[in-house]
Write an enzyme that holds these catalytic residues in place. Structure first.
Site, PDB file in Angstrom:
ATOM      1  N   ARG A  41     -31.603   4.039  28.662  1.00 22.77           N
ATOM      2  CA  ARG A  41     -30.224   4.648  28.282  1.00 22.77           C
ATOM      3  C   ARG A  41     -29.039   3.780  28.586  1.00 22.77           C
ATOM      4  NH1 ARG A  41     -26.396   8.150  31.492  1.00 22.77           N
ATOM      5  NH2 ARG A  41     -25.539   9.469  30.222  1.00 22.77           N
ATOM      6  N   SER A 110     -31.892  16.809  24.355  1.00 21.49           N
ATOM      7  CA  SER A 110     -31.381  17.407  25.630  1.00 21.49           C
ATOM      8  C   SER A 110     -30.775  18.801  25.135  1.00 21.49           C
ATOM      9  CB  SER A 110     -29.934  16.688  25.863  1.00 21.49           C
ATOM     10  OG  SER A 110     -30.398  15.426  26.498  1.00 21.49           O
ATOM     11  N   LYS A 139     -23.477  11.468  35.367  1.00 19.95           N
ATOM     12  CA  LYS A 139     -23.054  11.859  34.036  1.00 19.95           C
ATOM     13  C   LYS A 139     -22.045  13.242  34.445  1.00 19.95           C
ATOM     14  CE  LYS A 139     -24.649  13.875  29.810  1.00 19.95           C
ATOM     15  NZ  LYS A 139     -24.464  13.482  28.673  1.00 19.95           N
TER      16      LYS A 139
END
Ligand code: 3NM
Ligand code: MG
Length: 513
Positions: A41, A110, A139
């Site tokens: 990521r 997600s 995040k």
């Protein structure tokens, strides 16, 4: 396709996490520690760097026989030969991704709601990343903090679907909460297949040992977990027959109870604790908790006089007791009285496990997330639920949290999510003296500390000792004329039951509950 999702590492290339270390080195250390799947990521680098890094990572993950997943970018997955992609709700849809990727590619997505989860399964996702579990600095632009309760709802929904799908939880998961996350998210028909972690492994000083420790914890129950016994025929009678023995156990064990309790009632609660034969310590200071927890006692969190430091003190203490499996009781006093208290409920529920949540109707409704609106002050206010609804509320909250809930009132309801017991004992004077409800929290902590195999029986025994003592005190007409003279008589009667129990005399109980 069966993918091992048990420990899902998501990488992060930001300096705060990598701290000058090489991404590939950190990932390889984590693989040595037992990570079962890796997601690359990277939200900042250009496509050329992404493909180059993905290829390097792929060479490493292949040596460990672990799949590599690419976040967001189907093109990078194809160019690097990675095993799959992980898509967000705003990325390319699953159908389009399937057309571009090889037939055996893994596609994860997600989700943060039941609707998103159902749609993803219907579209053929291989696994779901369910989040955000807890608020996390990694995040900050997350849509929804759903906690274990929201995660469990999603698992319940996909567990009912025909098509089977993997499920991992993500967001703020670390070594201290991972066992609780798995335990409390478990739905009746589906549990998590694993947890996804960024900072707790990528940012660890030793990513290999962090991953090893995760592997150990993932495969074991948290120390506080006790699976409730299966109900027997005549369950209530069976429980009642055991109460005097549990009281005897508590009296002879002399358990330590650490109360983080409001300043209005601390003195009274300490006196009640002494009268029943337990050993009280009243300390609001979270940094002391680790030393106190060593003695194996219980903890009570009573947020009756909350201040700006209370929640961080409570969280330190809860974590210290949870880590050892010592019981923690939560009394969410005035849970719906102010916005500050509502926020405190959310922080505490996200921050630890409570073996028992004890409160009046308004408080339990607030904790459940089904508030009747602002409470006026900390007293219960007019009841809006009938008896059936109260019993169901106690059961539903206990089932969701996998703990014990005691909903207090003229009739008390106690549940472990399966059994629900109504208790009609007690006396109205208990409601006319401050601190009686709070002291019951300390009493419950003492019983839970001593009787570990059936938490519902432990709490039931404490409530009955407490309420029968109140009945005995109120009946002492020579000594008791009202709430004022009730208080010393009540302490005397608690003491009398304790002395009887110490001698093995159960006549205080026979025919009384
Ligand atoms: N996705 P940490 S939360 C990458 O909710 C990511 O979908 C999330 O990082 C989501 O383990 C998250 O350091 C970050 O808390 C998780
Ligand atoms: Mg994305």
């Amino acid at each position: 396709m069966s993918i091992n999702l048990s420990l899902y590492l998501v990488t992060d290339s930001t300096p705060a996490i990598l701290k000058g270390r090489d991404l590939c080195t950190v990932v390889e250390e984590a693989l040595k520690g037992g990570v079962s799947i890796v997601q690359y990521r990277d939200k900042t680098n250009d496509t050329g760097v992404l493909v180059e890094t993905a290829k390097k990572l792929h060479a490493i993950t292949q040596r460990y026989n672990v799949p590599l997943i690419i976040n967001d970018r189907v093109d990078v997955a194809i160019a690097s030969g990675a095993e799959g992609v992980h898509l967000g709700q705003d990325d390319m849809d699953i159908e389009a991704a399937k057309k571009l990727l090889p037939g055996n590619a893994i596609i994860g997505i997600s989700v943060s709601s039941v609707e998103e989860a159902r749609r993803a399964v219907e579209q053929g996702a291989d696994y779901l990343g369910i989040g955000t579990m807890f608020a996390t600095p990694t995040k900050t632009n997350t849509k929804n903090i759903i906690g274990t309760a929201g995660t469990k709802k999603i698992l319940e929904a996909i567990g009912d679907m025909d098509r089977k799908v993997g499920a991992v939880s993500i967001g703020g998961i670390n070594l201290s909460n991972v066992q609780r996350v798995i335990f409390q998210s478990q739905a009746s028909n589906k549990g998590l297949d694993g947890v996804a972690v960024v900072s707790a492994i990528m940012g660890a000083d030793d990513p290999k040992s962090a991953a090893q420790e995760f592997v150990k914890r993932i495969s074991t129950l948290p120390p506080f977990a006790v699976l409730p016994p299966a109900p027997r025929p005549n369950e209530v009678d069976a429980l009642l027959s055991e109460v005097p023995t549990v009281v005897q156990e508590m009296v002879s064990a002399h358990p330590l109870v650490h109360s983080m309790i409001n300043f209005v009632v601390a003195n009274f609660a300490a006196n009640v604790a002494l009268a029943i034969g337990s050993s009280p310590i009243m300390s609001p200071y979270g940094d002391e908790a680790a030393d106190l927890a060593v003695h194996g006692g219980g903890l009570l969190i009573n947020m009756g006089t909350l201040n700006g430091e209370s929640v961080s003190n409570y969280l330190k203490a809860i974590q210290a007791y949870n880590a050892r499996g010592n019981p923690v009781v939560y009394d969410p006093v005035g849970a719906a009285a102010t916005e500050i208290r509502r926020a405190a409920v959310k922080q505490l529920m996200a921050g630890g496990y409570f073996d028992l949540i004890k409160g009046n109707e308004g408080e339990i409704r607030e904790v459940f997330g089904n508030s009747a609106g602002r409470q006026r002050g900390v007293d219960s206010g007019p009841s809006t639920l009938n008896n059936r609804e109260k019993a169901a509320l106690a059961r539903d909250l206990a089932r969701r949290e996998r703990n014990i809930v005691l909903l207090t009132g003229a009739v008390d309801y106690i549940s472990d999510g399966n059994r629900v017991i109504a208790i009609g004992n007690g006396h109205e004077f208990l409601g006319q003296v401050t601190g009686t409800g709070c002291a019951l929290g300390t009493v419950s902590g003492a019983f839970l500390t001593v009787h570990r195999t059936d938490k519902l029986l432990a709490v039931l025994s404490g409530v009955l000792m407490f309420e029968i003592a109140a009945e005995n005190a109120a009946a002492a007409e020579d000594r008791v004329r009202g709430p004022g003279s009730f208080v010393p008589a009540f302490l005397d009667e608690l003491y009398a039951i304790r002395e009887a129990a110490r001698k093995g005399d159960n006549s205080w109980f026979t025919g009384r509950a």
